[in-house]
Write an enzyme that holds these catalytic residues in place. Structure first.
Site, PDB file in Angstrom:
ATOM      1  CG  ASN A   8      20.429   0.909  72.282  1.00  0.00           C
ATOM      2  OD1 ASN A   8      21.368   0.800  73.078  1.00  0.00           O
ATOM      3  ND2 ASN A   8      19.288   0.264  72.430  1.00  0.00           N
ATOM      4  CE  LYS A  10      19.655  -2.964  70.948  1.00  0.00           C
ATOM      5  NZ  LYS A  10      18.658  -3.890  70.459  1.00  0.00           N
ATOM      6  CG  HIS A  97      15.664  -0.707  74.763  1.00  0.00           C
ATOM      7  ND1 HIS A  97      15.748  -2.062  74.613  1.00  0.00           N
ATOM      8  CD2 HIS A  97      15.904  -0.168  73.547  1.00  0.00           C
ATOM      9  CE1 HIS A  97      16.029  -2.334  73.338  1.00  0.00           C
ATOM     10  NE2 HIS A  97      16.133  -1.194  72.682  1.00  0.00           N
ATOM     11  CD  GLU A  99      17.529  -5.197  73.604  1.00  0.00           C
ATOM     12  OE1 GLU A  99      18.499  -4.546  74.013  1.00  0.00           O
ATOM     13  OE2 GLU A  99      17.281  -5.352  72.383  1.00  0.00           O
ATOM     14  CD  GLU A 170      13.601   0.941  69.971  1.00  0.00           C
ATOM     15  OE1 GLU A 170      14.476   1.094  69.120  1.00  0.00           O
ATOM     16  OE2 GLU A 170      13.824   0.456  71.095  1.00  0.00           O
ATOM     17  N   GLY A 176      16.095  -6.104  66.263  1.00  0.00           N
ATOM     18  CA  GLY A 176      17.168  -7.080  66.075  1.00  0.00           C
ATOM     19  C   GLY A 176      16.751  -8.276  65.232  1.00  0.00           C
ATOM     20  CB  SER A 215      15.039  -4.128  61.632  1.00  0.00           C
ATOM     21  OG  SER A 215      15.159  -5.259  62.495  1.00  0.00           O
ATOM     22  N   GLY A 237      21.614  -2.638  65.884  1.00  0.00           N
ATOM     23  CA  GLY A 237      22.619  -3.378  65.118  1.00  0.00           C
ATOM     24  C   GLY A 237      23.355  -2.545  64.075  1.00  0.00           C
TER      25      GLY A 237
END
Ligand code: PGA
Length: 251
Positions: A8, A10, A97, A99, A170, A176, A215, A237
């Site tokens: 992902n 982002k 998601h 976010e 998640e 993150g 993570s 990330g």
């Protein structure tokens, strides 16, 4: 069922950067990908075409989108329809998601509409669920997962092909932050999700993939992927650099 390794990206990477990273990943991984593994890259909309182009013809590599609007077309300024994504070579999309839920204000109902509409339009969907830290501390893990999952699939036909619907667990506190959920926490949440999927979809619920995200890094991926009911990972990330993500995919 094949394990799914999803990247992902982002809101990172221009179209040219994304195409280069996808091509580099393919170079690093193809030839060494273990049987039974699939790789999915979810770039920003603007980079879908070069990523799909870089992956064209590569077996078990797919492109997908991070979001879409649940209408075929119309007066929805700034939005993108599933048919537009399919046309660019995206076979998958995320819904729910954290976010989008917590930064952009998407409700459980909206996530449910998107999940059903995306599937109906021909996309495979990865529905993301997960608790916030205060919800976990208040003992609400099971209640949050059940609420998000049931609302997320409320309008999905019960005979949906299991390969086309995955759930990503998640925990919001692990996204993150560098704080990965431990094996006990992952096993507990994935078992809860599996029970719910079987309750809702019957035997097909056993064949739906449950991914872990939050993570995931090259040095914890092999331990996570080996856990019961973990059928893949959703990586933010650590998916941005081809070298890091290749080590996760090959873990
Ligand atoms: P992270 O993000 O790997 O950077 O924690 C995961 C995600 O948001 O899907």
């Amino acid at each position: 069922m094949n394990k799914l390794f999803a990247a992902n990206w982002k809101m990172h990477k221009t179209a040219s950067e994304a195409g280069q990273t996808a091509a580099e990943l393919l170079r690093l991984v193809s030839g060494s990908l273990k049987p039974g593994r699939e790789v999915l890259i979810l770039p920003p909309f603007t980079a879908l075409a070069p990523v799909a182009e870089a992956l064209r013809g590569a077996q078990n590599f797919f492109a997908g989108a991070q979001n879409f609007y649940p209408q075929k077309q119309g007066a929805f300024t700034g939005e993108v329809a599933p048919g537009m994504l399919l046309d660019l070579g995206a076979g998958f999309a995320l819904t729910g998601h954290s976010e989008r839920r917590h930064v952009l204000g998407e409700t459980d109902e909206m996530v449910g509409q998107k999940t059903a509409f995306g599937l109906e339009s021909g996309l495979s969907i990865i529905l993301c669920v997960g608790e916030k830290i205060d919800e976990r501390r208040a003992g609400q893990l099971a209640a949050v997962l059940e609420r998000q999952l049931r609302a997320g699939v409320a309008a999905v036909p019960r005979d949906v092909q299991p390969a086309r619907l995955a759930v990503a667990y998640e925990p919001v506190w692990a996204i993150g932050t560098g704080e990965v959920a431990g094996p006990t926490e992952i096993l507990e949440a994935h078992a809860l999700v599996r029970r719910l999927l079987v309750d809702i979809f019957g035997a097909a619920g056993m064949q739906m993939r449950i991914l872990y995200g939050g993570s995931v890094k090259p040095d914890n991926a092999s331990e996570i992927i080996a856990l019961d009911n973990v059928d893949g990972v959703l990586v933010g990330g650590a998916s941005l650099k081809a070298d890091d993500f290749s080590r996760i995919v090959l873990a």
